[in-house]
Design an enzyme around this catalytic site. Structure first.
Site, mmCIF file in Angstrom:
data_model
loop_
_atom_site.group_PDB
_atom_site.id
_atom_site.type_symbol
_atom_site.label_atom_id
_atom_site.label_comp_id
_atom_site.label_asym_id
_atom_site.label_seq_id
_atom_site.Cartn_x
_atom_site.Cartn_y
_atom_site.Cartn_z
ATOM 1 N N TYR A 55 0.840 -1.200 0.000
ATOM 2 C CA TYR A 55 0.000 0.000 0.000
ATOM 3 C C TYR A 55 0.877 1.253 0.000
ATOM 4 O O TYR A 55 1.647 1.489 0.935
ATOM 5 C CB TYR A 55 -0.962 0.010 1.202
ATOM 6 C CG TYR A 55 -1.889 -1.199 1.271
ATOM 7 C CD1 TYR A 55 -2.147 -1.992 0.146
ATOM 8 C CD2 TYR A 55 -2.499 -1.569 2.461
ATOM 9 C CE1 TYR A 55 -2.979 -3.101 0.211
ATOM 10 C CE2 TYR A 55 -3.333 -2.684 2.537
ATOM 11 C CZ TYR A 55 -3.558 -3.443 1.394
ATOM 12 O OH TYR A 55 -4.381 -4.545 1.473
ATOM 13 N N HIS A 113 0.425 -11.910 0.800
ATOM 14 C CA HIS A 113 -0.658 -11.077 0.236
ATOM 15 C C HIS A 113 -1.534 -11.831 -0.760
ATOM 16 O O HIS A 113 -2.748 -11.629 -0.820
ATOM 17 C CB HIS A 113 -0.056 -9.821 -0.394
ATOM 18 C CG HIS A 113 -0.968 -8.646 -0.402
ATOM 19 N ND1 HIS A 113 -0.548 -7.362 -0.238
ATOM 20 C CD2 HIS A 113 -2.314 -8.556 -0.547
ATOM 21 C CE1 HIS A 113 -1.577 -6.537 -0.288
ATOM 22 N NE2 HIS A 113 -2.660 -7.234 -0.480
#
Ligand SMILES: NC(=O)c1ccc[n+]([C@@H]2O[C@H](COP(=O)([O-])OP(=O)(O)OC[C@H]3O[C@@H](n4cnc5c(N)ncnc54)[C@H](OP(=O)(O)O)[C@@H]3O)[C@@H](O)[C@H]2O)c1
Length: 279
Positions: A55, A113
């Site tokens: 992010y 992830h």
């Protein structure tokens, strides 16, 4: 009402309603508001914070660092390694970078992830090393479907998985066919990401109608749907104080069986296997 809790396989309890951070850390102009938003969420008991090295290329972790400074012990901190980094050495190096950005000694839950081209056995070995070294407390996965979970459980220490974070909301109920019961049977929590479909569920006419009858908002109904499920943790993201209060308010809703049936008709549960969707 207090926020409900979900049990990790270790027995530790974590809040069923946390906070996401995707899109945070992308703009210096919004930085202070994002820090304050996360702090408001903490004050309201949404003490599980989900972030990732991906992010804003580490920028979201830096926002989190500022938000939790001086209150580390209140927070259950989740971050993620990118699949491209998930080799044995790469996972350890990525975690150390995240620890530096987060300004903490340890991450509470460290996730892969999404499935990686690196062998899952290598990633698990790295996770176990990080755990032994006190750099993470638990590890888990994200975007793993049933077949990925089966493969994971077949590698040494794969059974130590503490959570699977996947796309799950009223408009994305595919996991109810197989992955959700599979995880529930094994007491592996599901972390529901994009719980309000990145805001899009708030425009759904059926949700708007039902929300009105509870003097609630569509986002609150969407979150209440997830909070009603065993072993599910919802992690809505908001940088807006009013919406954070609103999202927190979802725990106060008591939806009737009749209205659950109306929601099932508007958002039908799956009747066959669907591949796991990702955002
Ligand atoms: N593992 C993965 O692959 C993966 C993928 C996606 C997301 N995630 C994690 O899950 C978290 C949540 O998912 P998400 O951010 O994709 O989507 P989300 O939480 O469903 O929605 C976030 C969006 O909705 C808006 N919003 C929040 N509360 C609202 C409300 N009460 N009413 C109207 N709009 C509202 C937010 O805007 P404002 O900020 O302006 O309020 C933001 O644009 C992420 O932040 C991230 O931590 C993980």
């Amino acid at each position: 009402m207090p926020i409900g809790r979900v049990r990790l396989p270790s027995g530790e309890m974590v809040p069923a309603l946390g906070q996401g951070t995707w899109k945070m850390g992308e703009s210096a102009r919004r930085h202070a508001d994002e820090v304050r938003a996360l702090q408001l969420g903490l004050e309201l008991g949404m003490t599980l914070i989900d972030t990732a090295e991906m992010y804003a290329e580490g920028g979201a972790e830096e926002v989190v660092a500022e938000a939790i400074a001086g209150r580390r012990s209140e927070v259950f901190l989740v971050s993620k390694v990118m699949p491209g980094n998930a080799s044995r050495a790469g996972t350890i190096a990525a975690c150390e970078r995240s620890l530096r950005r987060l300004k903490v000694d340890s991450i509470d839950l460290y996730l892969l992830h999404w499935p990686s081209h690196h062998p899952i056995a290598d990633t698990v070995e790295a996770f176990e090393t990080l755990k032994r070294d006190g750099k993470i407390r638990h590890w888990g996965v994200s975007n793993f479907d049933v077949a990925d979970m089966d493969e994971l459980l077949g590698v040494p220490n794969g059974g130590n998985v503490a959570a699977n974070q996947v796309l799950y909301n009223l408009a994305r109920r595919g996991i109810e066919y197989d992955l959700l019961p599979w995880c529930q049977e094994r007491s592996i929590p599901i972390m529901a990401y994009s719980p309000i479909e990145q805001g899009r569920l708030t425009h759904h006419p059926d949700l708007i109608r039902i929300a009105k009858t509870y003097q609630a908002t569509p986002a609150q109904i969407a979150l209440a749907f997830l909070l009603d499920r065993d072993g599910v943790i919802a992690i809505p993201k908001s940088s807006n104080p009013q919406r954070i209060e609103e999202n927190r308010g979802s725990v106060d809703l008591d939806i009737t069986d009749e209205d659950w049936a109306v929601l099932d008709a508007a958002f039908p549960p799956p009747s066959r296997k669907k591949s796991l969707e990702m955002l």
